[in-house]
Write a protein that holds these residues in place. Sequence first.
Motif, PDB file in Angstrom:
ATOM      1  N   ARG A 191      -8.791   4.525   3.799  1.00  0.00           N
ATOM      2  CA  ARG A 191      -7.510   4.929   4.420  1.00  0.00           C
ATOM      3  C   ARG A 191      -7.636   4.914   5.946  1.00  0.00           C
ATOM      4  O   ARG A 191      -6.720   4.455   6.637  1.00  0.00           O
ATOM      5  N   GLU A 192      -8.766   5.384   6.427  1.00  0.00           N
ATOM      6  CA  GLU A 192      -8.990   5.419   7.881  1.00  0.00           C
ATOM      7  C   GLU A 192      -9.088   4.012   8.459  1.00  0.00           C
ATOM      8  O   GLU A 192      -8.523   3.717   9.503  1.00  0.00           O
ATOM      9  N   HIS A 193      -9.819   3.151   7.766  1.00  0.00           N
ATOM     10  CA  HIS A 193     -10.094   1.817   8.308  1.00  0.00           C
ATOM     11  C   HIS A 193      -8.951   0.837   8.136  1.00  0.00           C
ATOM     12  O   HIS A 193      -8.737  -0.009   8.990  1.00  0.00           O
ATOM     13  N   LEU A 194      -8.238   0.953   7.037  1.00  0.00           N
ATOM     14  CA  LEU A 194      -7.202  -0.049   6.766  1.00  0.00           C
ATOM     15  C   LEU A 194      -5.927   0.196   7.565  1.00  0.00           C
ATOM     16  O   LEU A 194      -5.202  -0.745   7.884  1.00  0.00           O
ATOM     17  N   ASN A 195      -5.673   1.426   7.869  1.00  0.00           N
ATOM     18  CA  ASN A 195      -4.513   1.770   8.690  1.00  0.00           C
ATOM     19  C   ASN A 195      -3.258   1.073   8.163  1.00  0.00           C
ATOM     20  O   ASN A 195      -2.589   0.318   8.879  1.00  0.00           O
ATOM     21  N   VAL A 196      -2.999   1.293   6.891  1.00  0.00           N
ATOM     22  CA  VAL A 196      -1.903   0.558   6.231  1.00  0.00           C
ATOM     23  C   VAL A 196      -0.536   0.957   6.781  1.00  0.00           C
ATOM     24  O   VAL A 196      -0.316   2.081   7.206  1.00  0.00           O
ATOM     25  N   ASP A 197       0.334  -0.032   6.745  1.00  0.00           N
ATOM     26  CA  ASP A 197       1.702   0.204   7.176  1.00  0.00           C
ATOM     27  C   ASP A 197       2.519   0.531   5.925  1.00  0.00           C
ATOM     28  O   ASP A 197       2.840  -0.355   5.128  1.00  0.00           O
ATOM     29  N   VAL A 198       2.821   1.780   5.773  1.00  0.00           N
ATOM     30  CA  VAL A 198       3.496   2.213   4.544  1.00  0.00           C
ATOM     31  C   VAL A 198       4.911   1.640   4.468  1.00  0.00           C
ATOM     32  O   VAL A 198       5.408   1.293   3.389  1.00  0.00           O
ATOM     33  N   GLN A 199       5.554   1.510   5.625  1.00  0.00           N
ATOM     34  CA  GLN A 199       6.960   1.063   5.659  1.00  0.00           C
ATOM     35  C   GLN A 199       7.080  -0.439   5.393  1.00  0.00           C
ATOM     36  O   GLN A 199       8.139  -0.913   5.008  1.00  0.00           O
TER      37      GLN A 199
ATOM     38  N   ALA B  15      -3.392   8.271  -7.286  1.00  0.00           N
ATOM     39  CA  ALA B  15      -3.339   6.898  -6.768  1.00  0.00           C
ATOM     40  C   ALA B  15      -4.329   6.004  -7.504  1.00  0.00           C
ATOM     41  O   ALA B  15      -4.045   4.827  -7.757  1.00  0.00           O
ATOM     42  N   LEU B  16      -5.474   6.553  -7.860  1.00  0.00           N
ATOM     43  CA  LEU B  16      -6.481   5.764  -8.578  1.00  0.00           C
ATOM     44  C   LEU B  16      -6.011   5.414  -9.984  1.00  0.00           C
ATOM     45  O   LEU B  16      -6.259   4.323 -10.476  1.00  0.00           O
ATOM     46  N   ASN B  17      -5.349   6.378 -10.596  1.00  0.00           N
ATOM     47  CA  ASN B  17      -4.926   6.151 -11.984  1.00  0.00           C
ATOM     48  C   ASN B  17      -3.577   5.454 -12.086  1.00  0.00           C
ATOM     49  O   ASN B  17      -3.202   5.012 -13.171  1.00  0.00           O
ATOM     50  N   GLU B  18      -2.872   5.364 -10.964  1.00  0.00           N
ATOM     51  CA  GLU B  18      -1.589   4.663 -10.883  1.00  0.00           C
ATOM     52  C   GLU B  18      -0.671   4.962 -12.071  1.00  0.00           C
ATOM     53  O   GLU B  18      -0.594   4.161 -13.022  1.00  0.00           O
ATOM     54  N   PRO B  19       0.008   6.079 -12.029  1.00  0.00           N
ATOM     55  CA  PRO B  19       0.911   6.385 -13.151  1.00  0.00           C
ATOM     56  C   PRO B  19       2.067   5.375 -13.220  1.00  0.00           C
ATOM     57  O   PRO B  19       2.463   4.807 -12.206  1.00  0.00           O
ATOM     58  N   ARG B  47      -4.530  -0.889  -3.278  1.00  0.00           N
ATOM     59  CA  ARG B  47      -4.058  -2.249  -3.576  1.00  0.00           C
ATOM     60  C   ARG B  47      -4.725  -3.256  -2.629  1.00  0.00           C
ATOM     61  O   ARG B  47      -5.089  -4.351  -3.031  1.00  0.00           O
ATOM     62  N   VAL B  48      -4.874  -2.849  -1.376  1.00  0.00           N
ATOM     63  CA  VAL B  48      -5.560  -3.716  -0.399  1.00  0.00           C
ATOM     64  C   VAL B  48      -6.999  -3.949  -0.852  1.00  0.00           C
ATOM     65  O   VAL B  48      -7.510  -5.077  -0.810  1.00  0.00           O
ATOM     66  N   ALA B  49      -7.640  -2.868  -1.298  1.00  0.00           N
ATOM     67  CA  ALA B  49      -9.030  -2.989  -1.773  1.00  0.00           C
ATOM     68  C   ALA B  49      -9.117  -3.948  -2.957  1.00  0.00           C
ATOM     69  O   ALA B  49     -10.071  -4.720  -3.081  1.00  0.00           O
ATOM     70  N   ASP B  50      -8.089  -3.914  -3.813  1.00  0.00           N
ATOM     71  CA  ASP B  50      -8.038  -4.828  -4.958  1.00  0.00           C
ATOM     72  C   ASP B  50      -7.913  -6.279  -4.508  1.00  0.00           C
ATOM     73  O   ASP B  50      -8.603  -7.162  -5.008  1.00  0.00           O
ATOM     74  N   GLN B  51      -7.004  -6.461  -3.550  1.00  0.00           N
ATOM     75  CA  GLN B  51      -6.794  -7.828  -3.036  1.00  0.00           C
ATOM     76  C   GLN B  51      -8.052  -8.342  -2.343  1.00  0.00           C
ATOM     77  O   GLN B  51      -8.396  -9.515  -2.445  1.00  0.00           O
ATOM     78  N   ALA B  52      -8.721  -7.432  -1.635  1.00  0.00           N
ATOM     79  CA  ALA B  52      -9.949  -7.812  -0.920  1.00  0.00           C
ATOM     80  C   ALA B  52     -11.023  -8.260  -1.900  1.00  0.00           C
ATOM     81  O   ALA B  52     -11.822  -9.143  -1.601  1.00  0.00           O
ATOM     82  N   LYS B  53     -11.002  -7.628  -3.059  1.00  0.00           N
ATOM     83  CA  LYS B  53     -11.992  -7.997  -4.095  1.00  0.00           C
ATOM     84  C   LYS B  53     -11.844  -9.470  -4.475  1.00  0.00           C
ATOM     85  O   LYS B  53     -12.821 -10.189  -4.609  1.00  0.00           O
ATOM     86  N   GLN B  54     -10.601  -9.891  -4.619  1.00  0.00           N
ATOM     87  CA  GLN B  54     -10.349 -11.296  -4.971  1.00  0.00           C
ATOM     88  C   GLN B  54     -10.637 -12.215  -3.785  1.00  0.00           C
ATOM     89  O   GLN B  54     -11.231 -13.280  -3.935  1.00  0.00           O
TER      90      GLN B  54
END
Lengths: 218, 217
Positions: A191-199, B15-19, B47-54
């Motif tokens: 979360r810290e490193h990715l600094n995602v844009d939620v919007q 978030a990990l279990n994604e309901p 989701r980013v971590a998932d995409q990064a895996k691929q």
Amino acid sequence: MKVLKLVPLPKSEGELIRRAQSSDMDAFCLLAQRFERRIYSLALHYCQHHQDAEDLSQEVWLKSYQALHTFRGESSFYTWLRKITINCFLNRQRSRSFRWQGQTTAVQLVDTDSIKAIAQLVPAADSEKALLNRIMVERVMQALSELTAPQRLIFLLKHHEGMTYEEIAKEVGCSTGTAKKSVSRAVIKLREHLNVDVQSTTELPLNPETELARASRP
Amino acid sequence: MHNCKAIRETLIELALNEPDQTQSLPAELEQCGTCREEYAALRKVLRVADQAKQSALPAESFWPGYHTRLRQSLAAGAKSGVSLPAFETRTSLGLLLNDFIKSSVRLPVPVAAVLLLLLGVSVVFALKSRRPVNTMPPVVVTKTVEAPAPQETIRERVVTRVVYRDRDLRQSLSAKANAIRSQRNKPAGEKPISLVGFKPTNDIKLTIIKGSYHDEK
């Protein structure tokens, strides 16, 4: 005249395992091809270097080939293989013979050359996407590199492999509480490193403009 | 009262279990805007971590070379006969022992406290009831003490009994005193009084008894 008759390799996993158990290397290689990407991906996220990931994954295949006679079919082949993978990772970590990138030095996947290369090879839109993908991977690797090796392994087992905390605790040899804390710490780091844009509503969670501007900075 | 920091762990788990979309989120999350945003961010991070895996996987051109190297290492391993890894050679007894060492029992804190208290009390009682054990090493005395030989101590006892019979005591005493006086008053040149013919009176009987204490007993 001697005629060589080629025996077609079976397609089913069970048959491949049986043949591999009787020292059929081709059958084992076919088995390996089915899972090589998963094992390689785990190894890459664990050790964060392509060469180390290849060494580690090759070690996994070699050990699983040698131990194949112990596979009784009580679990799925991949579950058995994953157990060997985890043990290989833990043994490697203990032996410290690993070429670690270190806790502070992150993998540099994005450099000026790669940006230029991508720009020349692919159309603008695709190159942007490819570059963002690279940035994403780099960020994820950076975040993971700030974790300890066991924490990283636990996170990978939870997030990539979908294992339960109890299964992880059993395989890694820690308590479920430790496993939960490791996963939580990994997510916070990401979360810290990715600094995602939620919007942002784009396909990529990262903001392309910001990330590309940052990447092209000297 | 709602605490955003306190439910962060829950958010990570969610978030990990994604309901599914059909599953309702906790009421706390519905009410707090900050938590909702945090939850959305965490889901995106994963989701980013998932995409990064691929994306991290090498290109397709990488794999043929990988297979060749794998085949070579398998062939080399088969020739050299590399020993099995440690985890495969572990016996079931070793695994059982490992499980036993690592096993743990969850106990509520009050129960654990009571058990500890009981243990402490029993230890104290055991220590109190224990006989005092001389922990000091026995001292070997090499000094020889000569014990004195028991000697019989003879206690002399003199019993004097004066028995007055017929004669008057005064008479006898005055006679004696006169005799002594006359003896003293005599001049030095005179002959000492001879005791020849002296005869003690029959009236006084003096008995001296000599003997040991043991004899008397």
